[in-house]
Design an enzyme around this catalytic site. Structure first.
Site, PDB file in Angstrom:
ATOM      1  CG  ASP A  13      41.435  36.557  34.313  1.00 22.52           C
ATOM      2  OD1 ASP A  13      41.181  37.754  34.087  1.00 22.52           O
ATOM      3  OD2 ASP A  13      42.097  35.843  33.539  1.00 22.52           O
ATOM      4  CG  ASP A  15      39.824  37.181  28.133  1.00 21.75           C
ATOM      5  OD1 ASP A  15      38.855  36.771  27.490  1.00 21.75           O
ATOM      6  OD2 ASP A  15      40.109  38.388  28.256  1.00 21.75           O
TER       7      ASP A  15
END
Length: 266
Positions: A13, A15
């Site tokens: 991922d 963020d």
């Protein structure tokens, strides 16, 4: 993790794992550099559908993180791939930004408000009441409802912002129609990412900061998972869930040594 097959592919991922409000998290640049040095296949995933991969590459580069454009996979790209597989050369009424409209244009979709095949909801910082009303009416007339991701809120310097999931809930309340969500935690996002880099679930790890999206989608797609505590999930929240990540670490810096530790023997 040592009792399983060696790891040769990585999904992560963005963020909360690599960046926080556009500032690089310590260890992120080193993690990606090590992946590239060792020739490991990898993709950076994001549920954010606002930006194109080129935009995101520039934003990451500004924080000192070097990621090739082709190594970024967004919920907008996954949505476009899904629509192309389901109904090629179709039409859609889109609520979203350039990341989503560009992805749909690239697969040959027509943007239309006249009897579209789909209403496609993505993230935007400027949701329009007029556009939401039009989407509701089109769904009432039979358009299929797709949303890029179920995230209810997004971060900003001033606090939380309503995101795709919140607007989807509004439209569902008005129409009685639930959208089909493409992004995490739908394992479809993971499967499309694996296919993108020709990787296998048994030899791939997913890294995320949200146990309810990143980790559960990795788990359901058959991947090993690493939860970093540098983003949304707090340590005390981990035990609340009926499933656990393969490993929990403080940040992406703790993952760098694992690239070599779990690499195939050469």
């Amino acid at each position: 993790m040592t009792n399983r097959r060696p790891v040769d592919s990585w999904l992560t991922d963005m963020d909360g794992v690599l960046v926080h409000e556009e500032h690089a998290i310590p260890g992120a640049a080193q993690f990606l550099q090590r992946l590239q040095e060792t020739g490991r296949r990898f993709l950076v995933l994001t549920n954010n559908s606002i930006y194109t991969p080129r935009d995101l590459r520039a934003r990451l580069a500004a924080g000192g993180i070097d990621v090739p454009e082709e190594a970024i996979w967004t919920s907008a790209l996954a949505t476009a791939q899904f629509l192309d597989d389901q109904r090629a050369n179709g039409s859609a009424y889109v609520l979203g930004e350039s990341g989503l409209t560009t992805a749909l244009h690239d697969i040959g979709y027509i943007m239309s408000s006249r009897d579209p095949d789909y209403v496609v909801l993505g993230e935007t910082r400027t949701y329009s009441f007029e556009a939401i009303t039009r989407a509701i009416r089109l769904i009432d007339k039979g358009a299929r409802f797709i949303a890029t991701n179920p995230d209810a809120t997004g971060p900003s310097a001033e606090g939380s912002l309503p995101a795709t999931g919140s607007i989807a809930a509004l439209i569902t309340k008005a129409t009685g129609v639930e959208p089909y969500y493409i992004g995490k935690p739908n394992p479809l996002m993971m499967r499309s990412a694996l296919n993108r880099i020709d990787a296998h679930s048994e030899t791939t790890v997913m890294i995320g900061d949200r146990i309810d999206t990143d980790i559960v989608s990795g788990l359901e797609a058959g991947l090993r998972t690493i939860l970093v505590l540098s983003g949304s999930t707090q340590p005390h929240q981990v035990e609340r869930h009926p499933f656990v990540p393969t490993r929990v670490v403080d940040s992406i810096a703790d993952v760098v040594p694992l690239i070599d530790e779990f690499a195939p023997h050469e």
